[in-house]
Design a protein around this motif. Structure first.
Motif, PDB file in Angstrom:
ATOM      1  N   LEU A  11       1.284  -1.171  -0.361  1.00  0.00           N
ATOM      2  CA  LEU A  11       0.425   0.236  -0.079  1.00  0.00           C
ATOM      3  C   LEU A  11       1.106   1.247  -0.101  1.00  0.00           C
ATOM      4  N   ALA A  12       1.719   1.208   0.373  1.00  0.00           N
ATOM      5  CA  ALA A  12       3.138   2.070   0.455  1.00  0.00           C
ATOM      6  C   ALA A  12       4.192   2.262   0.793  1.00  0.00           C
ATOM      7  N   THR A  13       4.801   2.561   0.446  1.00  0.00           N
ATOM      8  CA  THR A  13       6.892   2.610   0.669  1.00  0.00           C
ATOM      9  C   THR A  13       7.202   3.184   2.360  1.00  0.00           C
ATOM     10  N   LEU A  14       7.992   3.514   3.123  1.00  0.00           N
ATOM     11  CA  LEU A  14       8.009   3.692   3.814  1.00  0.00           C
ATOM     12  C   LEU A  14       9.116   4.982   3.105  1.00  0.00           C
ATOM     13  N   ALA A  15       8.534   6.243   4.072  1.00  0.00           N
ATOM     14  CA  ALA A  15       9.784   7.655   3.603  1.00  0.00           C
ATOM     15  C   ALA A  15      10.200   8.001   4.930  1.00  0.00           C
ATOM     16  N   LEU A  16      10.809   7.410   5.811  1.00  0.00           N
ATOM     17  CA  LEU A  16      11.507   7.572   7.329  1.00  0.00           C
ATOM     18  C   LEU A  16      11.384   7.523   8.483  1.00  0.00           C
ATOM     19  N   THR A  17      11.786   7.170   8.983  1.00  0.00           N
ATOM     20  CA  THR A  17      11.392   6.754  10.745  1.00  0.00           C
ATOM     21  C   THR A  17      11.866   8.206  11.865  1.00  0.00           C
ATOM     22  N   ALA A  18      10.940   8.176  12.313  1.00  0.00           N
ATOM     23  CA  ALA A  18      10.732   9.986  12.994  1.00  0.00           C
ATOM     24  C   ALA A  18      11.180   9.476  14.210  1.00  0.00           C
ATOM     25  N   ILE A  19      11.969  10.673  14.923  1.00  0.00           N
ATOM     26  CA  ILE A  19      12.668   9.469  16.739  1.00  0.00           C
ATOM     27  C   ILE A  19      12.729  11.254  17.242  1.00  0.00           C
ATOM     28  N   GLN A  43      15.618  24.743   8.076  1.00  0.00           N
ATOM     29  CA  GLN A  43      15.840  26.159   8.408  1.00  0.00           C
ATOM     30  C   GLN A  43      14.870  26.785   8.400  1.00  0.00           C
ATOM     31  N   THR A  44      13.602  26.373   8.292  1.00  0.00           N
ATOM     32  CA  THR A  44      12.205  26.309   8.828  1.00  0.00           C
ATOM     33  C   THR A  44      11.129  26.680  10.329  1.00  0.00           C
ATOM     34  N   ASP A  45      12.037  25.878  10.645  1.00  0.00           N
ATOM     35  CA  ASP A  45      11.182  25.667  11.888  1.00  0.00           C
ATOM     36  C   ASP A  45      12.031  25.144  13.379  1.00  0.00           C
ATOM     37  N   ASP A  46      12.815  26.453  12.960  1.00  0.00           N
ATOM     38  CA  ASP A  46      13.724  26.640  14.042  1.00  0.00           C
ATOM     39  C   ASP A  46      14.731  25.003  15.491  1.00  0.00           C
ATOM     40  N   GLY A  47      14.933  24.571  14.312  1.00  0.00           N
ATOM     41  CA  GLY A  47      15.510  23.732  14.730  1.00  0.00           C
ATOM     42  C   GLY A  47      14.551  22.631  15.292  1.00  0.00           C
ATOM     43  N   HIS A  48      13.371  22.510  15.233  1.00  0.00           N
ATOM     44  CA  HIS A  48      12.786  21.143  15.717  1.00  0.00           C
ATOM     45  C   HIS A  48      12.015  20.529  15.095  1.00  0.00           C
ATOM     46  N   TRP A  49      12.948  20.003  13.748  1.00  0.00           N
ATOM     47  CA  TRP A  49      12.906  18.660  12.893  1.00  0.00           C
ATOM     48  C   TRP A  49      14.205  19.168  11.968  1.00  0.00           C
ATOM     49  N   ILE A  50      15.147  18.125  12.065  1.00  0.00           N
ATOM     50  CA  ILE A  50      16.550  17.461  11.302  1.00  0.00           C
ATOM     51  C   ILE A  50      16.318  16.069  10.812  1.00  0.00           C
ATOM     52  N   ASP A  51      16.867  16.128   9.525  1.00  0.00           N
ATOM     53  CA  ASP A  51      16.332  14.998   8.920  1.00  0.00           C
ATOM     54  C   ASP A  51      18.485  14.289   8.841  1.00  0.00           C
ATOM     55  N   LEU A  52      18.514  12.703   8.921  1.00  0.00           N
ATOM     56  CA  LEU A  52      19.118  12.049   8.659  1.00  0.00           C
ATOM     57  C   LEU A  52      18.863  11.333   6.840  1.00  0.00           C
ATOM     58  N   TYR A  53      19.680  12.064   5.834  1.00  0.00           N
ATOM     59  CA  TYR A  53      19.470  11.011   4.795  1.00  0.00           C
ATOM     60  C   TYR A  53      20.864   9.955   5.565  1.00  0.00           C
ATOM     61  N   LEU A  54      20.663   9.019   5.380  1.00  0.00           N
ATOM     62  CA  LEU A  54      21.773   7.827   5.240  1.00  0.00           C
ATOM     63  C   LEU A  54      21.869   7.096   3.643  1.00  0.00           C
ATOM     64  N   PRO A  55      23.853   6.736   3.666  1.00  0.00           N
ATOM     65  CA  PRO A  55      23.873   6.086   2.278  1.00  0.00           C
ATOM     66  C   PRO A  55      22.761   4.771   2.165  1.00  0.00           C
ATOM     67  N   GLY A  57      19.518   5.696   0.711  1.00  0.00           N
ATOM     68  CA  GLY A  57      18.394   6.511   0.323  1.00  0.00           C
ATOM     69  C   GLY A  57      17.312   6.212   1.742  1.00  0.00           C
ATOM     70  N   GLN A  58      17.750   5.510   2.460  1.00  0.00           N
ATOM     71  CA  GLN A  58      17.308   5.703   4.114  1.00  0.00           C
ATOM     72  C   GLN A  58      17.442   6.814   4.709  1.00  0.00           C
ATOM     73  N   ARG A  59      16.315   7.129   5.148  1.00  0.00           N
ATOM     74  CA  ARG A  59      15.992   8.379   5.744  1.00  0.00           C
ATOM     75  C   ARG A  59      15.419   8.722   7.683  1.00  0.00           C
ATOM     76  N   LEU A  60      16.840   9.184   8.844  1.00  0.00           N
ATOM     77  CA  LEU A  60      16.182   8.878  10.187  1.00  0.00           C
ATOM     78  C   LEU A  60      15.403  10.487  10.231  1.00  0.00           C
ATOM     79  N   ALA A  61      14.796  11.387  10.797  1.00  0.00           N
ATOM     80  CA  ALA A  61      14.134  12.421  11.539  1.00  0.00           C
ATOM     81  C   ALA A  61      13.627  12.306  12.872  1.00  0.00           C
TER      82      ALA A  61
END
Length: 134
Positions: A11-19, A43-55, A57-61
């Protein structure tokens, strides 16, 4: 279209895991040092959300939660872990030394002389993660 188990369509693909964490940039940089990748702040939310783009293609937020109560290891009754990461490593002793130097703290590192195959730590925000023998 995403693919699931044979014979089914996902039904979907995993976009990211948020911590959730009190300091998103600090925790993103911890995981970048452990897993590699690039830390990005839009830079739009004063550091309340940061992404880590992993080698690969995966992403942690990492999402700011100032009054976070970290999980307790191992607890099944209250405030138990809701999620943890298993990280495969080639040399568990070297990986342990590195994550401890980066600010992790040991929770359960008695792997019975290697028989168990994993050790448990808390990241700097208190979330459990495991180093697993690859």
């Amino acid at each position: 279209m995403p693919q699931g188990h044979p014979g089914t369509m996902a039904l979907a693909t995993l976009a990211l895991t948020a911590i959730d964490c009190p300091e998103p940039r600090r925790l993103a940089e911890f995981y970048a040092a452990v897993l590699g990748g690039e830390v990005k702040d839009d830079q739009t939310d004063d550091g309340h959300w940061i992404d880590l783009y992993l080698p690969g293609g995966q992403r942690l937020a990492f999402q700011k939660v100032p009054d976070l109560r970290p999980p307790e290891w191992p607890r099944a009754d209250r405030n138990s872990q809701q999620l943890h990461l298993d990280l495969d490593v080639e040399d568990i002793d070297a990986a342990q030394e590195r994550v401890l130097a980066l600010g992790a703290r040991p929770l359960d590192v008695d792997d019975d002389g290697g028989k168990r195959g994993f050790r448990v730590y808390a990241d700097p925000a208190g979330h459990p993660f495991c180093l697993c023998r690859a």
